[in-house]
Each structure stands twice: as structure tokens, then as C-alpha cells.
Design an enzyme around this catalytic site. Structure first.
Site, PDB file in Angstrom:
ATOM      1  CE  LYS A 152      -0.131 -15.334 -86.867  1.00 38.77           C
ATOM      2  NZ  LYS A 152       1.203 -15.414 -87.456  1.00 38.77           N
ATOM      3  CD  GLU A 159       0.656  -8.983 -85.420  1.00 38.50           C
ATOM      4  OE1 GLU A 159       0.950  -9.486 -86.522  1.00 38.50           O
ATOM      5  OE2 GLU A 159       1.004  -9.488 -84.344  1.00 38.50           O
ATOM      6  CE  LYS A 194       2.967  -9.210 -81.641  1.00 38.25           C
ATOM      7  NZ  LYS A 194       3.576  -9.955 -82.764  1.00 38.25           N
ATOM      8  NE  ARG A 231       7.318  -6.477 -88.651  1.00 31.79           N
ATOM      9  CZ  ARG A 231       8.069  -7.282 -89.400  1.00 31.79           C
ATOM     10  NH1 ARG A 231       8.779  -6.799 -90.410  1.00 31.79           N
ATOM     11  NH2 ARG A 231       8.128  -8.566 -89.131  1.00 31.79           N
TER      12      ARG A 231
END
Ligand code: BES
Ligand code: MN
Ligand code: ZN
Length: 501
Positions: free
Chosen positions: A280, A352, A268, A354
């Protein structure tokens, strides 16, 4: 730093410093005993006077010990002899290195590699010592205009092994330790860079550089146009709010024949994860530059692999992307079509990772992989479950899970398995699409793993959630270089290379 091994007696060493262990309470190790005898009881006298108890990590630096050729002797407390375990051993080495580095010894002969560590051989002790030394001496100051450097830094260290017979083992340990440490440094360097420098294009540049420096490696970078034609709708959606183009680097290492199926590593590579429209909170948001820790770990492992020249085939993917809020950003409620054809309802744009990984995991089917391992700072829930000490491991294939746990045990780069039972699957149900990208608060690491498992049916797969282990926050902020040593250990094991006894 220069490392070597030798097998000699302590009093004969002509070095800036020799390093020997003392156990608690005030008990000399075999090597310290030898020095004590030669020096006419100089060391035992000090201990009797109470200068050193032998508690783990205690240090006492001596100068001009009688009849000893070396300029200094560093006595290192090792705790109770029977309790010396792997973690303590590494901590003792780290403290020793810091002490040497700060007290002007530019070289040293270290006898701590002869300590008895439960269940561990010379190979393990020397390799861990090399890794711990490099870890300890690592600094990241390329962006500081005024650099602080040790005045007389440690430059050369010799690890002593008990017998000449063990020299080849020790030498292999140094070679492996250096290979792994080189990968760890690459991982740390790229991960520590700020997100305005380390963006997806920067990751791709590093992938190209690796290929330019190594005959066995080729790199191809998949850009947004190519992603479009491949139907990677989910990966593309995540990057849509960023001015930095999403770029997926594909690094191929050919160390074995063309008929040998590759091991595939997928990292990732969110070079910054603001959360997107599901923004966030501000606190510690800077740390989301480390959301490319999976890609950094995979890149690091590829560097180690190249340095160790292992006879296997490996494909590594750096899934570079940036998650930003923007007028063009993807939104909660959007339904995306993934490369696999399956549809996903976005319930939170901060889940995000995944969405990027699922398309990368479909993409790698083309390599007919032997196994696929993805590495990701995927869930805050993993930090809650395992803290900063263990990487989360989830796998649909028991033999692969066991091999990875084994590698983590051998390397000291801890991992712990969590289940992927379908009992949790209904948490991803969607009324409008095949499933959602959000599993709710309960078992967040497992539902994220289950999401990925919907894209990994065609091969043996494992997932490493490094959200808690990839970096340290707080005063000592920085990348840890994990899980490079676990991954490289796995690759060493897979290449059938011998290591310890
Ligand atoms: N990169 C984060 C996970 C993360 C958070 C790693 C904190 C390390 C520390 C990931 O993209 C994320 O935001 N995950 C969400 C998922 C949630 C919205 C289902 C999380 O963990 O809160
Ligand atoms: Mn996120
Ligand atoms: Zn993320």
C-alpha cells in the site's frame, strides 16, 4: 458509569443537575414548562432576554434556579419540535453528556428521554441515551504515560420516563444498552490497540479470556499446523509473509439446546494489512491496524451476548492474520488452493481479506449453521460508495438481509444493501484458475462479495463490509465500535426477547 430510570417531577429532584429540553424558537418542553412555573417564570424570562434560542445542541447551564432543589439546571436546545429525529436525539444526548462531564456535575437527572422523537418509544430513547453516553465517555489512553482525566467526571445518570408504567420498559432499555455498550467498549479497545500489541495471538488470547470468564463459552484456536491439515491454503498464504503466526479463534456460545442450529459470525482479523508484495502507499497506512475491525466487532458482539445471556447458540470466528511483504510472502501470480478445493489466482496481494475469509467460511460448514454473517473491512470501494455512515450489506438470502436491515434500523447502526447479481461475475474470471481475487475498479464491493459467495453455497449468508464505518480517521481517530450494536440487535431479535412496545 451508573444508569437508572425513574419517573418523577423535575422540581422534586435533588440532584447536582437536572437536564431539560428547549425547542426552537425559545419554546419550553413540557418538563421545562413545569420548572418555569415553579421558579416564577425564571426560565421563560431568560429565553425572552435571548439567552437561548433552542437550536439543536445549544446548552445553557443555570445555577440556583428559584424553588428548584437541584443545584443546577441544564437547558438543552432540541431544534424544532416536529423535526427532532433519531440522529439529532443522539447528538443532543452526546453534547449534554460532554457538558455535564466538563462542568462538574457528577450526577444528573435527565428528562431528555421524554422528548418526542418521531416513531420511537421510551425503550428506544433510554437505550440510545445509554449507548450514546458510554460512547461519549470512552477514552483510550492505556498507552499514554500521562493521562488527562476530567476533574469531576460524570458518575451517575438517571433517565426520567413519563409514567411509572413505563419503568420496566426503561429498565430493560438500560440493561440492553449497557450490554451493548460493554461489547462496543471491547470492540473499541481491541481495535485501537497498535499492531505490535494486537496481533493474531492477542486476538486469540481475548477469545480464550472470554471463555474463561463465561460458563457458556468455549474457545478453540486453530493454528497454522491445523490449518495445514484442513487444507486452508488460501488463509495460510496471506499470513506467510508475517513472523506472527496466523491464528483463527473459534468461540462457541451455548445459550440454547444442542439441537438449535447456531448463528455463525465470522470476523476479518487482519491485525495489520500492509498490502503485502502489492504494498500500500504510505499515507495513513497506520490505519490498517483497524483491518481487524470485523474480528473486533464480532468479539464485541460476543461480549454483549454473554452479558445479556441470550437463549441462542452462536459461534464466532476471529480470523486473525497479518499481511506483510517478505521473502516468504505470497505473490501476485500465485495460484492458491482453498479449503473448498476451488483455486484462486492472486492478482493483488492487497485483496487479502477475501482470501482469509473464504477458508474461514468453508471451515464453518461443520457447525451446520442456521445463518452465517461475516464482518469485514473488506474494500476501499465501500468507503467510496457509502462513506462513513452506512455499512455495506450483501446477502444471498433475502429474509436474512431484511432481518439485518431491520436490526440496523432499530439500533441506529446503519446498513445499506448492495446487489450480488451474477452480472458482475465475469470480472473475476481467470485464464488459469477457477477465478481471481481481483475484480477491477468497478463495483469493488460487489465483486468482493461475489468472491465470498462462491464459498457460502451451503448455508444462508450475509456479508457486512465495514470498511467505512469501523473507525474514524483524522483528528478524532479511533474505532467506532460498529457494527456491534447492529449485530447484538440482530441477536436480541433472534432470541425472541421483547424490547420496545
Ligand atoms: N483492508 C483493505 C480495505 C480497506 C481499504 C478498508 C481502505 C478501509 C480503508 C483491503 O484488504 C484492501 O486492501 N482492499 C483493496 C482491494 C483491491 C486490491 C481489490 C482495496 O480496497 O483497495
Ligand atoms: Mn488489503
Ligand atoms: Zn485488508
Amino acid at each position: 458509569m451508573e444508569f437508572s430510570v425513574k419517573s418523577g417531577s423535575p422540581e422534586k429532584q435533588r440532584s447536582a443537575c437536572i437536564v431539560v429540553g428547549v425547542y426552537e424558537p425559545r419554546r419550553l418542553s413540557a418538563v421545562a414548562e413545569q420548572l418555569d412555573e415553579i421558579s416564577g417564570g425564571y426560565i421563560s424570562n431568560l429565553l425572552r432576554r435571548g439567552d437561548l434560542e433552542g437550536k439543536s445542541g445549544q446548552m445553557l447551564l443555570l445555577h440556583q434556579v428559584p424553588n428548584i432543589l437541584s443545584e443546577r439546571v441544564l437547558l438543552v436546545g432540541c431544534g424544532k419540535e416536529r423535526e427532532l429525529d433519531e440522529r439529532q436525539y443522539r447528538q443532543i444526548i452526546s453534547k449534554t453528556i460532554n457538558t455535564l462531564n466538563e462542568t462538574g456535575s457528577m450526577e444528573a437527572v435527565c428528562f431528555l428521554s421524554e422528548l418526542h422523537v418521531k416513531g420511537r418509544d421510551t425503550y428506544w430513547k433510554v437505550r440510545q441515551a445509554v449507548e450514546a453516553t458510554q460512547d461519549c465517555l470512552y477514552t483510550f489512553n492505556s498507552l499514554k504515560t500521562r493521562k488527562e482525566e476530567a476533574r469531576r467526571p460524570l458518575r451517575k445518570i438517571v433517565f426520567n420516563v413519563p409514567t411509572r408504567k413505563e419503568l420496566p420498559l426503561g429498565e430493560r432499555a438500560v440493561a440492553h444498552g449497557l450490554g451493548i455498550a460493554a461489547g462496543i467498549k471491547v470492540c473499541k479497545d481491541v481495535a485501537n490497540l497498535p499492531p505490535n500489541i494486537c496481533n493474531p495471538a492477542y486476538l486469540a488470547e481475548q477469545a480464550h479470556k472470554l471463555a474463561a470468564d463465561n460458563e457458556r463459552i468455549t474457545t478453540h484456536v486453530v493454528n497454522e499446523a491445523e490449518m495445514e491439515s484442513l487444507g486452508m491454503g488460501s488463509y495460510l498464504a496471506v499470513g506467510r509473509g508475517s513472523v506472527n503466526e496466523s491464528l483463527m479463534s473459534v468461540i462457541t456460545y451455548n445459550g440454547a439446546g444442542a439441537d438449535v442450529k447456531p448463528i455463525v459470525l465470522v470476523g476479518k482479523g487482519l491485525t495489520f494489512d500492509s498490502g503485502g508484495i502489492s504494498l500500500k502507499p504510505g499515507e495513513a497506512m497506520d490505519e490498517m491496524k483497524y483491518d481487524m475491525g470485523g474480528a473486533a466487532g464480532v468479539l464485541g458482539a460476543m461480549n454483549s451476548l454473554a452479558q445479556l445471556n441470550l437463549p441462542i447458540n452462536v459461534v464466532a470466528i476471529l480470523a486473525g492474520c497479518e499481511n506483510m511483504p517478505d521473502a516468504n510472502a505470497y505473490r501476485p501470480g500465485d495460484i492458491l488452493t482453498t479449503m473448498s478445493g476451488q483455486t484462486v489466482e492472486v492478482l493483488n496481494t492487497d485483496a487479502e481479506g477475501r482470501l482469509v475469509l473464504c477458508d474461514a467460511l468453508t471451515y464453518v460448514e461443520r457447525f451446520d449453521p442456521d445463518v452465517v454473517i461475516d464482518v469485514a473491512t473488506l474494500t476501499g470501494a465501500c468507503v467510496i460508495a457509502l462513506g462513513a455512515h452506512a455499512t455495506g450489506l450483501l446477502s444471498s438470502h433475502n429474509p436474512l438481509a431484511h432481518e439485518l436491515l431491520n436490526a440496523s434500523e432499530q439500533s441506529g447502526d446503519r446498513a445499506w444493501r448492495l446487489p450480488l447479481w451474477d452480472d458482475y461475475a465475469d470480472q473475476l474470471e481467470s485464464p488459469f484458475a477457477d477465478f481471481t481475487n481481483l475484480g477491477g475498479r468497478a463495483a469493488g464491493t460487489i465483486t468482493a462479495g461475489l468472491f465470498l459467495s462462491k464459498f457460502t453455497k451451503k448455508y444462508h449468508w450475509a456479508h457486512l463490509d465495514i470498511a467505512g464505518t469501523a473507525w474514524r480517521g483524522g483528528a478524532n481517530k479511533g474505532s467506532t465500535g460498529r457494527p456491534v450494536s447492529m449485530l447484538t440487535q440482530y441477536l436480541i431479535n433472534r432470541s425472541g426477547q421483547e424490547q420496545g412496545e
